[in-house]
Design a protein around this motif. Structure first.
Motif, PDB file in Angstrom:
ATOM      1  N   GLN A   1      47.849-120.034  -4.645  1.00  0.00           N
ATOM      2  CA  GLN A   1      49.118-120.133  -3.923  1.00  0.00           C
ATOM      3  C   GLN A   1      49.760-121.500  -4.124  1.00  0.00           C
ATOM      4  OE1 GLN A   1      49.551-117.358  -0.299  1.00  0.00           O
ATOM      5  NE2 GLN A   1      50.975-118.023  -1.786  1.00  0.00           N
ATOM      6  N   LEU A   2      48.963-122.540  -4.028  1.00  0.00           N
ATOM      7  CA  LEU A   2      49.471-123.902  -4.154  1.00  0.00           C
ATOM      8  C   LEU A   2      50.019-124.172  -5.551  1.00  0.00           C
ATOM      9  CD1 LEU A   2      49.818-126.664  -2.797  1.00  0.00           C
ATOM     10  CD2 LEU A   2      47.490-127.200  -3.484  1.00  0.00           C
ATOM     11  N   VAL A   3      49.254-123.824  -6.564  1.00  0.00           N
ATOM     12  CA  VAL A   3      49.656-124.101  -7.950  1.00  0.00           C
ATOM     13  C   VAL A   3      50.871-123.257  -8.348  1.00  0.00           C
ATOM     14  CG1 VAL A   3      48.913-123.876 -10.352  1.00  0.00           C
ATOM     15  CG2 VAL A   3      47.375-124.867  -8.655  1.00  0.00           C
ATOM     16  N   THR A   4      50.856-121.969  -7.997  1.00  0.00           N
ATOM     17  CA  THR A   4      51.981-121.119  -8.379  1.00  0.00           C
ATOM     18  C   THR A   4      53.231-121.440  -7.560  1.00  0.00           C
ATOM     19  OG1 THR A   4      51.207-119.360  -6.898  1.00  0.00           O
ATOM     20  CG2 THR A   4      50.548-119.235  -9.224  1.00  0.00           C
ATOM     21  N   GLY A   5      53.047-121.888  -6.323  1.00  0.00           N
ATOM     22  CA  GLY A   5      54.199-122.313  -5.529  1.00  0.00           C
ATOM     23  C   GLY A   5      54.871-123.531  -6.139  1.00  0.00           C
ATOM     24  N   ALA A   6      54.068-124.491  -6.573  1.00  0.00           N
ATOM     25  CA  ALA A   6      54.618-125.667  -7.255  1.00  0.00           C
ATOM     26  C   ALA A   6      55.274-125.252  -8.572  1.00  0.00           C
ATOM     27  CB  ALA A   6      53.526-126.696  -7.502  1.00  0.00           C
ATOM     28  N   GLY A   7      54.661-124.293  -9.256  1.00  0.00           N
ATOM     29  CA  GLY A   7      55.250-123.791 -10.502  1.00  0.00           C
ATOM     30  C   GLY A   7      56.588-123.109 -10.272  1.00  0.00           C
ATOM     31  N   LEU A   8      56.710-122.406  -9.168  1.00  0.00           N
ATOM     32  CA  LEU A   8      57.985-121.767  -8.838  1.00  0.00           C
ATOM     33  C   LEU A   8      59.082-122.801  -8.607  1.00  0.00           C
ATOM     34  CD1 LEU A   8      56.861-118.861  -6.496  1.00  0.00           C
ATOM     35  CD2 LEU A   8      58.181-118.649  -8.609  1.00  0.00           C
ATOM     36  N   ILE A   9      58.744-123.856  -7.906  1.00  0.00           N
ATOM     37  CA  ILE A   9      59.732-124.916  -7.676  1.00  0.00           C
ATOM     38  C   ILE A   9      60.151-125.536  -9.006  1.00  0.00           C
ATOM     39  CG2 ILE A   9      60.111-127.179  -6.629  1.00  0.00           C
ATOM     40  CD1 ILE A   9      58.136-126.298  -4.413  1.00  0.00           C
ATOM     41  N   TRP A  10      59.178-125.808  -9.859  1.00  0.00           N
ATOM     42  CA  TRP A  10      59.451-126.426 -11.155  1.00  0.00           C
ATOM     43  C   TRP A  10      60.343-125.534 -12.018  1.00  0.00           C
ATOM     44  CZ3 TRP A  10      57.464-124.782 -16.004  1.00  0.00           C
ATOM     45  CH2 TRP A  10      57.787-125.637 -17.059  1.00  0.00           C
TER      46      TRP A  10
ATOM     47  N   PHE B   1      51.932-114.056  -9.446  1.00  0.00           N
ATOM     48  CA  PHE B   1      50.628-114.628  -9.119  1.00  0.00           C
ATOM     49  C   PHE B   1      50.625-115.287  -7.740  1.00  0.00           C
ATOM     50  CE2 PHE B   1      49.884-114.133 -13.681  1.00  0.00           C
ATOM     51  CZ  PHE B   1      48.639-113.518 -13.630  1.00  0.00           C
ATOM     52  N   HIS B   2      51.779-115.793  -7.316  1.00  0.00           N
ATOM     53  CA  HIS B   2      51.887-116.336  -5.967  1.00  0.00           C
ATOM     54  C   HIS B   2      51.671-115.213  -4.941  1.00  0.00           C
ATOM     55  CE1 HIS B   2      53.053-119.513  -3.209  1.00  0.00           C
ATOM     56  NE2 HIS B   2      53.869-118.684  -2.592  1.00  0.00           N
ATOM     57  N   LEU B   3      52.265-114.073  -5.189  1.00  0.00           N
ATOM     58  CA  LEU B   3      52.081-112.926  -4.301  1.00  0.00           C
ATOM     59  C   LEU B   3      50.659-112.385  -4.372  1.00  0.00           C
ATOM     60  CD1 LEU B   3      55.491-111.113  -4.823  1.00  0.00           C
ATOM     61  CD2 LEU B   3      54.746-112.451  -2.853  1.00  0.00           C
ATOM     62  N   PHE B   4      50.037-112.400  -5.556  1.00  0.00           N
ATOM     63  CA  PHE B   4      48.634-111.987  -5.678  1.00  0.00           C
ATOM     64  C   PHE B   4      47.733-112.909  -4.852  1.00  0.00           C
ATOM     65  CE2 PHE B   4      48.969-109.876 -10.142  1.00  0.00           C
ATOM     66  CZ  PHE B   4      49.517-108.741  -9.561  1.00  0.00           C
ATOM     67  N   GLY B   5      47.984-114.210  -4.903  1.00  0.00           N
ATOM     68  CA  GLY B   5      47.199-115.158  -4.115  1.00  0.00           C
ATOM     69  C   GLY B   5      47.359-114.908  -2.631  1.00  0.00           C
ATOM     70  N   PHE B   6      48.585-114.620  -2.205  1.00  0.00           N
ATOM     71  CA  PHE B   6      48.826-114.317  -0.800  1.00  0.00           C
ATOM     72  C   PHE B   6      48.106-113.028  -0.397  1.00  0.00           C
ATOM     73  CE2 PHE B   6      51.362-112.028   2.377  1.00  0.00           C
ATOM     74  CZ  PHE B   6      51.203-112.892   3.449  1.00  0.00           C
ATOM     75  N   ALA B   7      48.190-112.011  -1.236  1.00  0.00           N
ATOM     76  CA  ALA B   7      47.535-110.735  -0.919  1.00  0.00           C
ATOM     77  C   ALA B   7      46.019-110.896  -0.839  1.00  0.00           C
ATOM     78  CB  ALA B   7      47.902-109.695  -1.973  1.00  0.00           C
TER      79      ALA B   7
END
Length: 112
Positions: free
Chosen positions: A45-54, A11-17
């Motif tokens: 991007q923001l939410v999924t990026g934070a989710g990736l870190i978590w 989903f992070h990549l979908f947001g970027f695309a």
């Protein structure tokens, strides 16, 4: 938990695309403006990026804190600039969103 990490990544990549696709589409026009789709993509991007870190922390995977901090700051800048641009319809905000998005991609790919 590993499946959740991959879901956040996809989903992070979908947001970027979606963000980059919208930027390229708007550049074709005479007066590019920041649309609501840019705000939505930036928030994804923001939410999924934070989710990736978590999830990386939860799985005891190595987390490059400096890189993640810079990426998170750039994601916040993209989201805030897109929100301001959507409300004010200024051209400079569109180009700022494009620049911050490109910078986030460069940090993600180049910084190891």
């Amino acid at each position: 938990m590993e499946a959740l990490r991959y879901a956040f990544l996809v989903f992070h990549l979908f947001g970027f695309a979606a963000l980059l696709g919208g930027i390229f589409y708007q550049v074709r026009g005479k007066d590019p403006v920041t649309g609501s789709y840019m705000v939505t993509s930036a928030v994804v991007q923001l939410v999924t990026g934070a989710g990736l870190i978590w999830t990386r922390i939860s799985l005891d995977l190595p987390v490059p804190h400096a890189k993640m901090g810079v990426k998170l700051a750039l994601d916040v800048l993209v989201a805030m600039t897109a929100l301001v641009g959507m409300r004010n319809k200024k051209t400079w905000t569109f180009y700022a969103v494009a620049t911050f998005t490109a910078a986030a991609a460069v940090v993600a790919v180049v910084w190891k």
